[in-house]
Design an enzyme around this catalytic site. Structure first.
Site, PDB file in Angstrom:
ATOM      1  N   SER A 234       0.839  -1.201   0.000  1.00  0.00           N
ATOM      2  CA  SER A 234       0.000   0.000   0.000  1.00  0.00           C
ATOM      3  C   SER A 234       0.869   1.244   0.000  1.00  0.00           C
ATOM      4  CB  SER A 234      -0.910  -0.009   1.213  1.00  0.00           C
ATOM      5  OG  SER A 234      -0.130   0.174   2.388  1.00  0.00           O
ATOM      6  N   LYS A 235       0.189   2.370  -0.005  1.00  0.00           N
ATOM      7  CA  LYS A 235       0.886   3.654  -0.135  1.00  0.00           C
ATOM      8  C   LYS A 235       1.986   3.853   0.894  1.00  0.00           C
ATOM      9  CE  LYS A 235      -2.783   6.217  -2.411  1.00  0.00           C
ATOM     10  NZ  LYS A 235      -3.921   5.303  -2.163  1.00  0.00           N
TER      11      LYS A 235
END
Length: 466
Positions: free
Chosen positions: A236-237
């Site tokens: 994820s980010k």
RNA sequence: GGCCCCAUCGUCUAGAGGCCUAGGACACGGCCCUCUCAAGGCUGAAACACGGGUUCGAAUCCCGUUGGGGCCA
């Protein structure tokens, strides 16, 4: 055979999504089937046209093309509500589904109670016989037995029906749930192989029962393992760049990206480098591994460099043009010269961005000299040698790498020093650094005038400091 | 919490009962090449999660444990 990639346009194209898109695409191309792009935009609050455009752009960049899909109408879920309604009515009429008006609060209480007993919550089915004509539409699931998912990657996966409840197909507000719209879409689009992320494996038995209730053949399933971050949680980010665009902007080549993604969860013996054609020829679902893989940035960089190295200077000049322009460099330069410059740079960079950074000195004079090296090389003796070099370089030779090297070797032996001593002195003066492409190529590319100017500037800098 | 998936070097992986003294690649160390840095070549360190079975024989098959991930809320 027909496969599909069905992203939700709630953001840019994520590398995990690109991974499953690629596997679908490779599978279709390998078997001569159709690859369909479908936009799952039922979540209207988070889906935007910009995101759709962005996903399409990313797929195009990766050169993953689709046989059916946007911009042709009918490939966005928001355009397909009539289909969901029709299939829901069909199910209702056939007795496979029923309306339920149980209040959410009551369901919540039952859920809590089940949890307290350490059991799976399962809707009681109390509305099954009530013959309601409104509410949420539920699918009638079997109470006993089990559904087996024959997954192409995982083999037979069994789900007991007592773990599965009568799930909601259509909410009371008339909107279809994810699991229902997917089934209707896959059925109406004639999808034969559903290749998707492993996170959907748990949803599959519910969907299979729905296919059967609808009276359609159940497609083949293949659940591809997910891509994880270095901490083993879903990528994820917070792990850094995750969108395909971010990698493009960082200077990665689409070929490298595709090669890297293909090797995540798939392999073919000891081979690491695959052309697109090889991937299509060699890829098969049976060679896909069931376990999750961690995204390894440094291996991607290595691969990217492999592709950079194999590219010719002219191509690289074109690819690097936007990055060069953004840095305010290279405007109005001769393409042939640029191409030669790129050839000296490509073995020294892992990304296009790095390539521009490493080659910055070709376009502008050094603003400063590496302090430690300057302290060592820019001495009184260094100044004498620079003066000598300036003098030598002014007239002699043709300013080509070969003759420049000869000139340096001659001077070095005349001075009784190593070639390295003169080379590093010059390198620092010309580039400001102690590392660069081969010096004589650099000098030749810079030309007699520019070289002389930079050497004089360095000489002046030495004088100025003392 | 329930259900499901997964488990070979730090990472990506090869391995489908004997070919395994567990192979390759990235990353890391050393050497060579060399005007520097790279690239390249050679080389080193580095793994079958654990415990039970099955079998003449298990990284490979079965069960359990542990750990990680996912789905359902």
């Amino acid at each position: 055979m027909r496969v599909r990639f069905a992203p939700s346009p709630t953001g840019h194209l994520h590398v995990g999504s690109a991974h499953t898109a690629l596997f679908n695409w490779l599978y279709a191309r390998h078997h001569g089937g159709a690859f369909i792009l479908r936009i799952e935009d039922t979540d209207r609050s988070r889906s935007t046209d910009d995101n759709i455009a962005s996903i399409i752009e990313a797929l195009r960049w990766l050169d993953i093309d689709w046989d059916e899909g946007p911009p042709t109408p009918g490939y966005r879920q928001t355009e397909r509500f009539d289909l969901y309604r029709a299939q829901a009515q069909h199910l209702l009429a056939a007795g496979g589904a029923y309306y339920c008006d149980c209040p959410p609060e009551q369901l919540e209480r039952e859920r809590k109670a089940a949890e307290a007993r350490k059991e799976t919550f399962r809707y009681s089915g109390r509305c099954r016989q009530r013959g309601l004509t409104a509410g949420a539409l539920r699918l009638r699931m079997p109470d006993e037995g089990a559904t087996v998912v024959n997954d192409l990657i995982h083999g037979a996966v069994t789900f007991e029906h007592r773990q599965l409840d009568d799930w909601i197909l259509v909410r009371s507000d008339g909107t279809p749930t994810y699991n229902f719209s997917v089934v209707v879409d896959d059925v109406t689009m004639g999808i034969t192989h559903v290749i998707r992320g492993n996170d959907h494996l748990s949803n599959t038995p519910k969907q299979i029962v729905c296919y059967e209730a609808l009276g359609y053949p159940v497609p083949e399933f293949a659940h591809v393992a997910m891509i994880l971050g270095p901490d083993r949680s879903r990528l994820s980010k917070r792990h850094g760049a995750t969108s395909i665009q971010a990698f493009r902007d960082a200077g990665f080549l689409p070929e490298a990206m595709v090669n890297y993604l293909a090797r995540l969860g798939w392999s073919h013996g000891d081979q690491e480098l695959f052309s697109r054609e090889e991937l299509i020829e060699l890829f098969d679902i049976k060679d896909v591994a069931p376990s999750a893989a961690i995204f390894d940035h440094s291996k991607l960089e290595w691969l990217n460099q492999q592709y950079l190295k194999r590219m010719d200077g002219g191509q690289l000049a074109q690819l690097a043009a936007p990055i060069l322009a953004a840095a305010g460099l290279g405007r109005g330069r001769d393409p042939v010269w640029l191409s030669r410059v790129m050839d000296t740079l490509k073995e020294r960079a892992r990304t296009l961005r790095e390539l521009v950074e490493v080659g910055r000195f070709y376009f502008e004079r050094p603003e400063e000299y590496e302090p430690k090296a300057a302290a060592r090389l820019f001495t009184a003796e260094g100044a004498r040698r620079l003066a000598l070099l300036i003098d030598e370089l002014r007239t002699k030779g043709d300013f080509e790498p070969g003759s420049l090297e000869q000139l340096y070797r001659d001077l070095a032996s005349r001075l009784g020093v190593g070639l390295v001593d003169l080379a590093q002195l010059t390198r620092l003066a010309i580039t400001g650094r102690t590392a660069s492409p081969p010096l004589f190529e650099v000098l030749a590319l810079l030309g007699r005038e520019e070289t002389a100017d930079r050497l004089r500037a360095a000489l002046a800098a030495i004088g100025g400091e003392r």
